[in-house]
Motif scaffolding. Structure first.
Motif, PDB file in Angstrom:
ATOM      1  N   ASP A  69       0.804  -1.222   0.000  1.00 18.74           N
ATOM      2  CA  ASP A  69       0.000   0.000   0.000  1.00 18.74           C
ATOM      3  C   ASP A  69       0.840   1.276   0.000  1.00 18.74           C
ATOM      4  OD1 ASP A  69      -2.282  -1.584   0.009  1.00 18.74           O
ATOM      5  OD2 ASP A  69      -2.684  -1.289   2.158  1.00 18.74           O
ATOM      6  N   ILE A  70       1.982   1.259   0.678  1.00 16.17           N
ATOM      7  CA  ILE A  70       2.815   2.471   0.742  1.00 16.17           C
ATOM      8  C   ILE A  70       3.876   2.509  -0.348  1.00 16.17           C
ATOM      9  CG2 ILE A  70       2.426   2.814   3.216  1.00 16.17           C
ATOM     10  CD1 ILE A  70       5.331   1.759   3.650  1.00 16.17           C
ATOM     11  N   GLY A  71       3.977   1.457  -1.151  1.00 20.85           N
ATOM     12  CA  GLY A  71       4.942   1.432  -2.246  1.00 20.85           C
ATOM     13  C   GLY A  71       6.307   0.899  -1.875  1.00 20.85           C
ATOM     14  N   LEU A  72       6.431   0.287  -0.701  1.00 19.50           N
ATOM     15  CA  LEU A  72       7.712  -0.291  -0.310  1.00 19.50           C
ATOM     16  C   LEU A  72       8.004  -1.556  -1.111  1.00 19.50           C
ATOM     17  CD1 LEU A  72      10.184  -0.156   1.505  1.00 19.50           C
ATOM     18  CD2 LEU A  72       8.833  -1.231   3.319  1.00 19.50           C
ATOM     19  N   VAL A  73       6.952  -2.269  -1.509  1.00 18.68           N
ATOM     20  CA  VAL A  73       7.084  -3.409  -2.415  1.00 18.68           C
ATOM     21  C   VAL A  73       6.155  -3.181  -3.595  1.00 18.68           C
ATOM     22  CG1 VAL A  73       7.746  -4.994  -0.569  1.00 18.68           C
ATOM     23  CG2 VAL A  73       5.357  -4.853  -1.250  1.00 18.68           C
ATOM     24  N   ASP A  74       6.451  -3.835  -4.693  1.00 18.41           N
ATOM     25  CA  ASP A  74       5.677  -3.666  -5.921  1.00 18.41           C
ATOM     26  C   ASP A  74       4.653  -4.758  -6.142  1.00 18.41           C
ATOM     27  OD1 ASP A  74       7.173  -1.337  -6.865  1.00 18.41           O
ATOM     28  OD2 ASP A  74       8.833  -2.752  -7.037  1.00 18.41           O
ATOM     29  N   GLN A  75       4.885  -5.930  -5.563  1.00 15.52           N
ATOM     30  CA  GLN A  75       3.990  -7.053  -5.813  1.00 15.52           C
ATOM     31  C   GLN A  75       4.073  -8.030  -4.654  1.00 15.52           C
ATOM     32  OE1 GLN A  75       4.839  -9.074  -9.485  1.00 15.52           O
ATOM     33  NE2 GLN A  75       3.368 -10.699  -9.106  1.00 15.52           N
ATOM     34  N   LEU A  76       2.933  -8.601  -4.304  1.00  9.99           N
ATOM     35  CA  LEU A  76       2.898  -9.662  -3.310  1.00  9.99           C
ATOM     36  C   LEU A  76       2.832 -11.005  -4.026  1.00  9.99           C
ATOM     37  CD1 LEU A  76       0.360  -8.193  -0.729  1.00  9.99           C
ATOM     38  CD2 LEU A  76       2.859  -7.963  -0.790  1.00  9.99           C
ATOM     39  N   VAL A  77       3.575 -11.961  -3.507  1.00  6.78           N
ATOM     40  CA  VAL A  77       3.585 -13.312  -4.050  1.00  6.78           C
ATOM     41  C   VAL A  77       3.111 -14.244  -2.945  1.00  6.78           C
ATOM     42  CG1 VAL A  77       5.014 -15.149  -5.031  1.00  6.78           C
ATOM     43  CG2 VAL A  77       5.502 -12.763  -5.586  1.00  6.78           C
ATOM     44  N   ASP A  78       2.086 -15.035  -3.250  1.00 12.67           N
ATOM     45  CA  ASP A  78       1.572 -15.981  -2.262  1.00 12.67           C
ATOM     46  C   ASP A  78       2.648 -16.979  -1.880  1.00 12.67           C
ATOM     47  OD1 ASP A  78      -0.974 -14.942  -1.988  1.00 12.67           O
ATOM     48  OD2 ASP A  78      -1.743 -16.077  -3.684  1.00 12.67           O
ATOM     49  N   TYR A  79       2.743 -17.203  -0.609  1.00 13.02           N
ATOM     50  CA  TYR A  79       3.744 -18.107  -0.060  1.00 13.02           C
ATOM     51  C   TYR A  79       3.076 -18.820   1.098  1.00 13.02           C
ATOM     52  CZ  TYR A  79       8.577 -19.426   1.040  1.00 13.02           C
ATOM     53  OH  TYR A  79       9.749 -20.099   1.230  1.00 13.02           O
ATOM     54  N   GLN A  80       2.738 -20.052   0.910  1.00 14.88           N
ATOM     55  CA  GLN A  80       1.931 -20.777   1.891  1.00 14.88           C
ATOM     56  C   GLN A  80       2.787 -21.498   2.919  1.00 14.88           C
ATOM     57  OE1 GLN A  80      -1.398 -20.356   1.880  1.00 14.88           O
ATOM     58  NE2 GLN A  80      -0.971 -18.973   0.199  1.00 14.88           N
ATOM     59  N   SER A 100       9.062 -14.044 -10.855  1.00 15.18           N
ATOM     60  CA  SER A 100      10.234 -13.225 -11.204  1.00 15.18           C
ATOM     61  C   SER A 100      10.542 -13.313 -12.695  1.00 15.18           C
ATOM     62  CB  SER A 100      11.465 -13.705 -10.431  1.00 15.18           C
ATOM     63  OG  SER A 100      11.271 -13.617  -9.069  1.00 15.18           O
ATOM     64  N   LYS A 101      10.549 -14.531 -13.224  1.00 16.59           N
ATOM     65  CA  LYS A 101      10.844 -14.725 -14.645  1.00 16.59           C
ATOM     66  C   LYS A 101       9.833 -14.002 -15.523  1.00 16.59           C
ATOM     67  CE  LYS A 101      13.144 -19.172 -14.207  1.00 16.59           C
ATOM     68  NZ  LYS A 101      13.030 -20.616 -14.456  1.00 16.59           N
ATOM     69  N   HIS A 102       8.580 -14.058 -15.144  1.00 15.17           N
ATOM     70  CA  HIS A 102       7.529 -13.378 -15.910  1.00 15.17           C
ATOM     71  C   HIS A 102       7.801 -11.876 -15.968  1.00 15.17           C
ATOM     72  CE1 HIS A 102       3.600 -12.271 -17.459  1.00 15.17           C
ATOM     73  NE2 HIS A 102       3.500 -11.428 -16.466  1.00 15.17           N
ATOM     74  N   TYR A 103       8.156 -11.295 -14.846  1.00 15.89           N
ATOM     75  CA  TYR A 103       8.401  -9.860 -14.813  1.00 15.89           C
ATOM     76  C   TYR A 103       9.633  -9.491 -15.636  1.00 15.89           C
ATOM     77  CZ  TYR A 103       8.380  -5.103 -13.299  1.00 15.89           C
ATOM     78  OH  TYR A 103       8.335  -3.744 -13.307  1.00 15.89           O
ATOM     79  N   VAL A 104      10.710 -10.240 -15.498  1.00 15.48           N
ATOM     80  CA  VAL A 104      11.933  -9.954 -16.251  1.00 15.48           C
ATOM     81  C   VAL A 104      11.688 -10.132 -17.747  1.00 15.48           C
ATOM     82  CG1 VAL A 104      14.302 -10.738 -16.673  1.00 15.48           C
ATOM     83  CG2 VAL A 104      13.489 -10.441 -14.333  1.00 15.48           C
ATOM     84  N   GLN A 105      10.972 -11.175 -18.129  1.00 15.68           N
ATOM     85  CA  GLN A 105      10.659 -11.401 -19.548  1.00 15.68           C
ATOM     86  C   GLN A 105       9.869 -10.225 -20.122  1.00 15.68           C
ATOM     87  OE1 GLN A 105      11.568 -13.563 -21.832  1.00 15.68           O
ATOM     88  NE2 GLN A 105      12.861 -14.675 -20.404  1.00 15.68           N
ATOM     89  N   LYS A 106       8.985  -9.684 -19.341  1.00 16.05           N
ATOM     90  CA  LYS A 106       8.214  -8.522 -19.782  1.00 16.05           C
ATOM     91  C   LYS A 106       9.157  -7.354 -20.085  1.00 16.05           C
ATOM     92  CE  LYS A 106       4.572  -5.466 -18.121  1.00 16.05           C
ATOM     93  NZ  LYS A 106       3.680  -5.170 -16.994  1.00 16.05           N
TER      94      LYS A 106
END
Length: 169
Positions: A69-80, A100-106
């Protein structure tokens, strides 16, 4: 600290809220020390002046949603995590790696590398120059501050509290 240097920050969003979940932030003030000026400035640049001022003053560590919400991170990844899963499974690692690979490929496929490099250089050159030119002064200030008895006492108390937490698990 390392997260502030990253191009894109993903953060684990786990289901372990009853134990506090994953946290991120700069808690130096809780240890009795100040964040170095270059690190504080990176925090300001990332989350804004007032939010950084309050967070640095109080040693705030943010949960996953707050950090997003404050912009300290860009994306949350589910980790169970659960009783049968210690959080270090291949499935969780695969989710993080694939995200990670998806974002870098983009980046690679949609943004010309010279434009990306130029933008990064433009955005980061001034802070890098300031860091390099103030390195010795920052180092001297930190070393003279951290050896003070009251700071050593705070650091010692923090280390003891971490040891107690570790032993209680």
């Amino acid at each position: 600290m390392i997260a502030l240097c990253c191009d894109y920050r993903m953060f684990r969003h786990d289901n372990d809220e009853e134990r506090g979940g994953s946290k991120i932030g700069l808690n130096e003030s809780l240890l009795g020390i100040n964040a170095p000026p270059w690190l504080a400035q990176m925090y300001v640049d990332t989350i804004g002046r007032r939010c950084a001022e309050l967070a640095l003053s109080h040693g705030t560590l943010y949960g996953a949603q707050q950090a997003l919400d404050i912009g300290l991170v860009d994306q949350l990844v589910d980790y169970q995590t659960d009783d049968n899963n210690d959080g270090n499974t291949n499935a969780n690692n695969a989710v993080i790696q694939n995200t990670s690979k998806h974002y870098v490929q983009k980046w690679i496929t949609t943004i010309p590398q010279q434009a990306r490099h130029g933008t990064k250089t433009f955005m980061r050159q001034k802070p890098i120059d300031e860091l390099v030119s103030n390195r010795q002064m920052d180092n001297d200030d930190f070393c003279s501050f951290v050896i003070q008895p009251h700071v050593q006492d705070s650091l010692g108390a923090y280390i003891q509290s971490m040891d107690k937490k570790k032993r209680s698990k």
